[in-house]
Design a protein around this motif. Sequence first.
Motif, mmCIF file in Angstrom:
data_model
loop_
_atom_site.group_PDB
_atom_site.id
_atom_site.type_symbol
_atom_site.label_atom_id
_atom_site.label_comp_id
_atom_site.label_asym_id
_atom_site.label_seq_id
_atom_site.Cartn_x
_atom_site.Cartn_y
_atom_site.Cartn_z
ATOM 1 N N UNK A 1 21.824 -2.668 -7.527
ATOM 2 C CA UNK A 1 20.781 -2.662 -8.536
ATOM 3 C C UNK A 1 19.452 -2.411 -7.853
ATOM 4 N N UNK A 2 18.664 -1.580 -8.453
ATOM 5 C CA UNK A 2 17.368 -1.214 -7.884
ATOM 6 C C UNK A 2 16.330 -2.294 -8.144
ATOM 7 N N UNK A 3 15.398 -2.382 -7.249
ATOM 8 C CA UNK A 3 14.262 -3.271 -7.402
ATOM 9 C C UNK A 3 13.188 -2.578 -8.221
ATOM 10 N N UNK A 4 13.103 -1.258 -8.092
ATOM 11 C CA UNK A 4 12.085 -0.477 -8.776
ATOM 12 C C UNK A 4 12.731 0.822 -9.248
ATOM 13 N N UNK A 5 12.524 1.186 -10.508
ATOM 14 C CA UNK A 5 13.123 2.401 -11.048
ATOM 15 C C UNK A 5 12.062 3.256 -11.722
ATOM 16 N N UNK A 6 12.307 4.562 -11.740
ATOM 17 C CA UNK A 6 11.434 5.480 -12.452
ATOM 18 C C UNK A 6 11.890 5.518 -13.896
ATOM 19 N N UNK A 7 10.971 5.288 -14.818
ATOM 20 C CA UNK A 7 11.373 5.294 -16.220
ATOM 21 C C UNK A 7 10.941 6.574 -16.926
ATOM 22 N N UNK A 8 9.894 7.187 -16.456
ATOM 23 C CA UNK A 8 9.444 8.485 -16.965
ATOM 24 C C UNK A 8 8.795 9.211 -15.792
ATOM 25 N N UNK A 9 8.255 10.363 -16.075
ATOM 26 C CA UNK A 9 7.638 11.145 -15.009
ATOM 27 C C UNK A 9 6.454 10.428 -14.374
ATOM 28 N N UNK A 10 5.669 9.708 -15.142
ATOM 29 C CA UNK A 10 4.455 9.079 -14.619
ATOM 30 C C UNK A 10 4.489 7.554 -14.709
ATOM 31 N N UNK A 11 5.692 6.973 -14.726
ATOM 32 C CA UNK A 11 5.792 5.522 -14.860
ATOM 33 C C UNK A 11 7.007 5.013 -14.091
ATOM 34 N N UNK A 30 -2.769 -9.176 -13.192
ATOM 35 C CA UNK A 30 -3.448 -9.441 -14.469
ATOM 36 C C UNK A 30 -4.955 -9.299 -14.294
ATOM 37 N N UNK A 31 -5.474 -9.816 -13.179
ATOM 38 C CA UNK A 31 -6.918 -9.774 -12.918
ATOM 39 C C UNK A 31 -7.394 -8.365 -12.566
ATOM 40 N N UNK A 32 -6.623 -7.656 -11.741
ATOM 41 C CA UNK A 32 -6.992 -6.313 -11.305
ATOM 42 C C UNK A 32 -5.714 -5.484 -11.250
ATOM 43 N N UNK A 33 -5.490 -4.626 -12.221
ATOM 44 C CA UNK A 33 -4.207 -3.933 -12.329
ATOM 45 C C UNK A 33 -3.958 -2.851 -11.277
ATOM 46 N N UNK A 34 -4.944 -2.522 -10.471
ATOM 47 C CA UNK A 34 -4.734 -1.488 -9.451
ATOM 48 C C UNK A 34 -3.727 -1.982 -8.416
ATOM 49 N N UNK A 35 -2.792 -1.123 -8.048
ATOM 50 C CA UNK A 35 -1.817 -1.525 -7.036
ATOM 51 C C UNK A 35 -1.344 -0.312 -6.247
ATOM 52 N N UNK A 36 -0.746 -0.609 -5.117
ATOM 53 C CA UNK A 36 -0.165 0.418 -4.265
ATOM 54 C C UNK A 36 1.189 -0.091 -3.782
ATOM 55 N N UNK A 37 2.161 0.768 -3.797
ATOM 56 C CA UNK A 37 3.491 0.438 -3.310
ATOM 57 C C UNK A 37 3.825 1.380 -2.158
ATOM 58 N N UNK A 38 4.528 0.864 -1.182
ATOM 59 C CA UNK A 38 5.028 1.698 -0.096
ATOM 60 C C UNK A 38 6.531 1.498 -0.028
ATOM 61 N N UNK A 39 7.266 2.593 -0.115
ATOM 62 C CA UNK A 39 8.715 2.534 -0.077
ATOM 63 C C UNK A 39 9.212 2.986 1.286
ATOM 64 N N UNK A 81 1.666 5.584 -12.948
ATOM 65 C CA UNK A 81 1.452 6.215 -11.650
ATOM 66 C C UNK A 81 0.250 7.151 -11.690
ATOM 67 N N UNK A 82 -0.706 6.907 -10.774
ATOM 68 C CA UNK A 82 -1.848 7.794 -10.617
ATOM 69 C C UNK A 82 -1.561 8.873 -9.579
ATOM 70 N N UNK A 83 -0.925 8.473 -8.478
ATOM 71 C CA UNK A 83 -0.606 9.447 -7.435
ATOM 72 C C UNK A 83 0.610 8.999 -6.631
ATOM 73 N N UNK A 84 1.333 9.992 -6.146
ATOM 74 C CA UNK A 84 2.494 9.775 -5.287
ATOM 75 C C UNK A 84 2.330 10.710 -4.097
ATOM 76 N N UNK A 85 2.551 10.164 -2.916
ATOM 77 C CA UNK A 85 2.488 11.020 -1.733
ATOM 78 C C UNK A 85 3.320 10.413 -0.617
ATOM 79 N N UNK A 86 3.569 11.212 0.379
ATOM 80 C CA UNK A 86 4.328 10.731 1.522
ATOM 81 C C UNK A 86 3.366 10.373 2.631
ATOM 82 N N UNK A 87 3.531 9.173 3.139
ATOM 83 C CA UNK A 87 2.730 8.676 4.248
ATOM 84 C C UNK A 87 3.218 9.370 5.511
ATOM 85 N N UNK A 88 2.323 9.611 6.430
ATOM 86 C CA UNK A 88 2.700 10.207 7.702
ATOM 87 C C UNK A 88 3.768 9.334 8.371
ATOM 88 N N UNK A 89 4.813 9.944 8.850
ATOM 89 C CA UNK A 89 5.946 9.215 9.423
ATOM 90 C C UNK A 89 5.748 8.864 10.894
#
Length: 141
Positions: A1-11, A30-39, A81-89
């Motif tokens: 089971x996934x921890x995080x799934x894509x539900x639409x193109x931008x979500x 709740x206080x500040x909805x801005x977030x960043x995830x790194x996979x 989702x505002x932006x998706x990109x690949x971090x330098x490896x």
Amino acid sequence: MAWCVSSTTRRCICRTGAATTGSISLSNIVRDPRLALMFLIPGSNTTMRINGRGVVSDDEALLSSFEMDGKHPRTVVVISIDEVYFQCARAVMRAELWNGEHFADPATLPTPGQMLKAATGDFDQETYDREWPGRAAKTMW
């Protein structure tokens, strides 16, 4: 089971609950909805980043989509989702993050109780560490 799934193109939707409350602070979202995830994908040097805005939801249909072993999370975070990109490896590659020969011997690492005691001062690390395996198993999902 996934921890995080894509539900639409931008979500995407990420589960919360006992296993993740330390990594996602719901009150912060709740206080500040801005977030960043790194996979990070074990064994891969690919590192994907998502920046966006999150909303905590207890919608039953969303919760049931993350059901595991008959249990579902108490909440999920719906991320626009505002932006998706690949971090330098390079950092992952230089660190040889997935090279088992470089893994620390777990016996040399501090226990969760020791880390909490160091961070908070007055803390019963022995009891915490003794009870940790049972608590972790009970709250896995």
